[in-house]
Design an enzyme around this catalytic site. Sequence first.
Site, PDB file in Angstrom:
ATOM      1  N   LYS A 294      30.403   7.440  80.388  1.00  0.00           N
ATOM      2  CA  LYS A 294      30.211   8.614  79.533  1.00  0.00           C
ATOM      3  C   LYS A 294      29.732   8.097  78.176  1.00  0.00           C
ATOM      4  CE  LYS A 294      33.668  11.595  81.726  1.00  0.00           C
ATOM      5  NZ  LYS A 294      32.701  12.519  82.364  1.00  0.00           N
ATOM      6  N   ARG A 369      37.023  13.825  92.744  1.00  0.00           N
ATOM      7  CA  ARG A 369      36.995  14.180  94.168  1.00  0.00           C
ATOM      8  C   ARG A 369      37.344  12.975  95.032  1.00  0.00           C
ATOM      9  NH1 ARG A 369      30.921  16.040  93.317  1.00  0.00           N
ATOM     10  NH2 ARG A 369      31.926  16.422  91.309  1.00  0.00           N
TER      11      ARG A 369
HETATM   12  N1  BES Z   1      36.582  14.687  84.239  1.00  0.00           N
HETATM   13  C1  BES Z   1      35.219  15.024  84.405  1.00  0.00           C
HETATM   14  C2  BES Z   1      34.967  16.520  84.298  1.00  0.00           C
HETATM   15  C3  BES Z   1      35.226  17.154  82.946  1.00  0.00           C
HETATM   16  C4  BES Z   1      34.170  17.383  82.096  1.00  0.00           C
HETATM   17  C5  BES Z   1      36.470  17.573  82.578  1.00  0.00           C
HETATM   18  C6  BES Z   1      34.393  17.992  80.879  1.00  0.00           C
HETATM   19  C7  BES Z   1      36.691  18.180  81.360  1.00  0.00           C
HETATM   20  C8  BES Z   1      35.655  18.391  80.514  1.00  0.00           C
HETATM   21  C9  BES Z   1      34.733  14.584  85.774  1.00  0.00           C
HETATM   22  O1  BES Z   1      35.329  13.449  86.293  1.00  0.00           O
HETATM   23  C10 BES Z   1      33.283  14.258  85.650  1.00  0.00           C
HETATM   24  O2  BES Z   1      32.962  13.327  84.966  1.00  0.00           O
HETATM   25  N2  BES Z   1      32.443  15.028  86.342  1.00  0.00           N
HETATM   26  C11 BES Z   1      31.041  14.818  86.359  1.00  0.00           C
HETATM   27  C12 BES Z   1      30.600  14.816  87.797  1.00  0.00           C
HETATM   28  C13 BES Z   1      29.177  14.420  87.999  1.00  0.00           C
HETATM   29  C14 BES Z   1      28.972  12.965  87.631  1.00  0.00           C
HETATM   30  C15 BES Z   1      28.794  14.649  89.436  1.00  0.00           C
HETATM   31  C16 BES Z   1      30.375  15.948  85.584  1.00  0.00           C
HETATM   32  O3  BES Z   1      30.811  17.092  85.745  1.00  0.00           O
HETATM   33  O4  BES Z   1      29.497  15.679  84.797  1.00  0.00           O
HETATM   34 MN    MN Z   2      34.391  11.626  85.718  1.00  0.00          MN
END
Ligand code: BES
Ligand code: MN
Length: 514
Positions: A294, A369
């Site tokens: 991130k 997931r």
């Molecule tokens: N923990 C994040 C999702 C999230 C985003 C929670 C903002 C709270 C606030 C999750 O693990 C994530 O990073 N999801 C990605 C998935 C993608 C890489 C397929 C996303 O949603 O960008």
């Molecule tokens: Mn994530």
Amino acid sequence: MKLMRWFAAAVALTAMSFSASAEYLHTKMNFTERLSGSAETLVVLVPADTEELAVRGWSRDTTRHVNRAMQVGEFTGAAKQELVVIAPAGLSEQRVVLVGVGAPNELTRVTAEEIGASLANHVNATKAETIHIDSRLVADATANARIVAAMAHGIDLRNYRFDRFKSEPAARPAQTFEWLVVGDSDAASQYAEFSGIAHGVFLARELTNLPGSSGYPAAFAEIVRAELEPLGIEITILGPEQVRELGMGSLYGVSQGSQHKAHLLVAHWRGSDEQPIALVGKGNTFDTGGYNLKTAAASILAMQTDKAGAAAVVGAVKALALQNAPLNVVAVAPLSHNMISGEAQLPGDVVTAGDGTTIEVGNTDAEGRLILADGIWYAREHFNPRVIADIATLTGAKVGALGTAYSAIFSEHDSIINTLRVAGENTNELVWQLPLGPYPGIVNSRIADRINTGSPGAQAGAIFLQHFAGDTPWVHIDMAGNALIQSPQGIHPEGATGYGVRLLTEWVKLYSAE
Ligand code: BES
Ligand code: MN
Ligand code: ZN
């Protein structure tokens, strides 16, 4: 070996200092038909369309003063209206606070809680230590109990503080509230039920608020053990070796690059012998994204809240145990720490889940997931539940679609969707259904059985998880964005909301009664 012992001791220490300060509230709630002693603040609950306020025991001077203030302040008793009368004539109290409750029979639990939270704010801004609340104008005993108990609960929810890292924490609210209720009001016992929920919410908020390097998997698990075992909840903690031995490679892989390896936590409240309800919560104790890092500061900050799903399920089980609920509910929390190192999982890796499914890691940041796949499988395999609800801060796509006023729910079972919707309305933790299909091939992988990415994003997460529930009735709750607020809001102080505890405790009751 030596290191292991030190590690265990450090974990035990975290857990001990945690439970020693786990007395979240310093306020007291008493319910009585006769007030004792004096108070600094007198609160009067006023039903809608009250033109002339007449309170038993007030002198003519007091009545005149307060009624004139009502006129000038255009206070009519509408729900959520508040009017403060300073130095009321003829009373020893410093303040009279009129609080509108609207039509008492129509006032919902949620609104009553919010009225309580707002009252907490007012009281906390004064030096009042004793508050009397006269609820006798809500004369109907049923409405009286409902409103008073929910208001007291709202006060409690608002008064939580996350101050364990302050060397000089501000004094916590420490007032005594005496509620003057009508004769056959059942407020005290309804408040006791709410109190169980409040303590579930506090545990969830506390766990969610813990920074990533304090609330790592083993620490999270031991904190929960220390809090829940004394309540008669059976705790099982699987360490990294056991996770691997049981074949849960999907859970294991997410933390393989971290010094804090995967754990799986089970908290089982056996309040009945029925087939259990399983609640599976995402416990990613920090989300850097892994090698799909991130990179935006705003996206990585606050990723300690990525364990909010796990916090919600253990909080719900705590609430049910405190209520001595006659239900069989098991919380399963896969715990991970999504980090980078020379040993970390790589984009494109293939892992094998507990049920034998091979998974291509299309993106290391879609870790939720991966850990839930094994959490759901474990719940099914070991508890043969009648229904599985998983809850997770899963996708940014959910936040884009629904914002934070709703979480997204996915299920093929109308009875689950409908009871969740009612539970959401009863608790103001609202849910909105998104579809599970048709999205043919959405999580098909070229090289493995499945891939952990796909579009549309929230649906891909749900459809990926659906496979692991097999033929057990199942719902996925995507609560991304709902775990944390930056400024106080209604019943919530700033920080972690404890989202999901109220929703799930309500839902398991509604669903069991189906
Ligand atoms: N923990 C994040 C999702 C999230 C985003 C929670 C903002 C709270 C606030 C999750 O693990 C994530 O990073 N999801 C990605 C998935 C993608 C890489 C397929 C996303 O949603 O960008
Ligand atoms: Mn994530
Ligand atoms: Zn995540």
